[in-house]
Design an enzyme around this catalytic site. Structure first.
Site, PDB file in Angstrom:
ATOM      1  N   ARG A 102     -10.684  12.412  10.856  1.00 15.70           N
ATOM      2  CA  ARG A 102     -10.359  11.111  10.242  1.00 15.70           C
ATOM      3  C   ARG A 102     -10.552  11.205   8.733  1.00 15.70           C
ATOM      4  NH1 ARG A 102     -14.214   7.828   9.906  1.00 15.70           N
ATOM      5  NH2 ARG A 102     -14.939   7.995  12.044  1.00 15.70           N
ATOM      6  N   TYR A 150      10.567  -6.455   3.990  1.00 18.70           N
ATOM      7  CA  TYR A 150      10.538  -6.101   5.406  1.00 18.70           C
ATOM      8  C   TYR A 150       9.705  -7.142   6.178  1.00 18.70           C
ATOM      9  CZ  TYR A 150       9.089  -3.694   9.624  1.00 18.70           C
ATOM     10  OH  TYR A 150       8.816  -3.387  10.920  1.00 18.70           O
ATOM     11  N   ASP A 189       6.938  -0.654  -2.866  1.00 19.47           N
ATOM     12  CA  ASP A 189       7.387  -0.059  -1.602  1.00 19.47           C
ATOM     13  C   ASP A 189       8.685   0.688  -1.913  1.00 19.47           C
ATOM     14  OD1 ASP A 189       8.582   0.454   0.858  1.00 19.47           O
ATOM     15  OD2 ASP A 189       7.854  -1.382   1.787  1.00 19.47           O
ATOM     16  N   LYS A 218      10.828   6.607   7.591  1.00 17.64           N
ATOM     17  CA  LYS A 218      12.244   6.450   7.255  1.00 17.64           C
ATOM     18  C   LYS A 218      12.774   7.731   6.588  1.00 17.64           C
ATOM     19  CE  LYS A 218      11.649   2.413   9.037  1.00 17.64           C
ATOM     20  NZ  LYS A 218      10.430   1.811   8.716  1.00 17.64           N
TER      21      LYS A 218
END
Ligand SMILES: Cc1ncc(COP(=O)(O)O)c(C=O)c1O
Length: 384
Positions: free
Chosen positions: A51, A103, A175, A200
């Site tokens: 992690r 979005y 973004d 994406k």
């Protein structure tokens, strides 16, 4: 020549990369491990628990930093978890000004998750940056913007946004999912944080869900690394490997996405049954000049409204498509079509989404890298 000096099309392949220390593997091995042996408590080789850090994820994070011209990259389990980390920099009472056309999942995260912790979000059309200035007060801490926006393809002036943010001592987060660093590098315009849904274009093959942040500033990076480890929404080793592999062809794919996008935008614009096409490459696009200034090309994302189209008409068209797949998401090698009102933007109330132009008849295309004539033939048969 230092890898920092490479041109973009070389950085996608070599940026932040070096052969693996163990056996010289040219491609980073998938370190599918949660933990690392220690010789004595704290005696490890740089990694103690996956992690906190994993070598495959480090290779991806270094590549991300390189392609966005930043100094520090962070890879997350999804684009939304990357955004989640940014908002966790804030305190109750702080305010955020965000693009109003963004979005749907980002909107949902802001309104339905973070608002109840006392963070206030304002949604503003940012094509005119003065509209943002009007909303700034002494509680404002962050400007959050998408450009081009999803799905209306509005373009926000990054330089002007950055000047405004600096004047008021605000963080500016961009973004960059739609444009990718191939088309625009927001840190170069003065943004503090670049965020990606690497699901994406960066991944590029619709086979991972991954998020990314890139920053230049060390102190900001340390705060974000702390949140990444403390909250734990990290990108796993397999997904890190796949995203890295995607990044290596980003420049070649983007070139073709842009070429195909342009051909399809022009085809739709001339079509007698189409009322409106949204694509920043058109001279008639309200922010075309800004797009030309800050982008290297105009990308493969296009939205359009068929003439007199209702919710049902738009649904009929997307159902008829055969080469374009009707699906959520974007940015893969294959072409996708979506109906924002019922899919990506369904989480935004109708009234709110229509204010920014996301009407029931709107269709969004993610133009892939297939033969463009097949894509046009498919649209032709579906639009009729
Ligand atoms: C522009 C944009 N930002 C953020 C996200 C969220 O990313 P993810 O789905 O990887 O969590 C998406 C996803 O569609 C997006 O299109």
């Amino acid at each position: 020549m230092s890898k920092k000096d490479l041109r973009f099309n070389s950085k996608t392949i070599h940026g932040g990369q070096h052969p693996d220390k163990a056996y010289g593997a040219v491609m980073p091995p998938i370190y599918q491990t949660s933990t690392y042996a220690q010789t004595t408590p704290g005696g490890h080789q740089g990694y103690e628990y996956s992690r906190s850090g994993n070598p495959t994820r480090t290779a991806l994070e270094n590549a991300l930093a390189s392609i966005e011209n930043g100094n520090y990259g962070l890879a997350f389990a999804s684009g939304l978890s990357a955004m989640d980390a940014v908002i966790k920099l804030l305190e109750p009472g702080d305010e955020v000004i965000s693009t109003n056309d963004l979005y749907g999942g980002s909107y949902r995260l802001f309104r339905r998750v973070f608002e109840k912790y006392g963070i206030k979000f304002h949604f503003v059309g940012m094509q005119d940056i003065n509209a943002v200035a009007e909303k700034i007060n002494n509680k404002t801490k962050l400007l959050w913007l998408e450009t081009p926006t999803n799905p209306m393809m509005n373009v926000v002036d990054l330089e002007a946004a950055s000047q405004l943010a600096k004047k008021h001592n605000l963080l500016l987060a961009v973004d960059n999912t739609f444009a990718t660093p191939y088309l625009q590098q927001p840190l170069d315009f003065g943004a503090d944080i670049v965020m990606h849904s690497a699901t994406k274009y960066l991944g590029g093959h619709s086979d991972v869900v991954v998020g990314a942040l890139v920053v230049k500033d060390k102190e900001l990076a340390e705060k974000l690394y702390f949140i990444q480890n403390a909250s734990g929404a990290v990108c796993g080793p397999m997904d890190s490997f796949l995203t890295l592999r995607g990044i290596k062809t980003l420049h070649v794919r983007m070139q073709r996405h842009c070429e195909n996008g342009e051909a399809i935008a022009n085809y739709l614009a001339k079509h007698p049954k189409i009322e409106k096409v949204y694509w920043p490459g058109f001279k008639s696009h309200p922010n075309h000049e800004v797009a030309r200034k800050q982008m290297k090309g105009f990308g493969g994302m296009i939205s359009f409204i068929p003439k007199g189209s209702s919710f049902e008409d738009a649904v009929k068209i997307v159902e008829k498509l055969q080469v374009f797949t009707l699906a959520e998401s974007l940015g893969g090698v294959e072409s996708l079509a979506g109906h924002p009102a019922s899919m990506t933007h369904a989480s935004i109330p109708k009234e709110e989404r229509e204010k920014s132009g996301v009407v029931d008849g709107l269709i969004r295309l993610s133009v892939g890298i297939e033969d463009v004539d097949d894509l046009i033939a498919d649209l032709e048969q579906a639009i009729g």
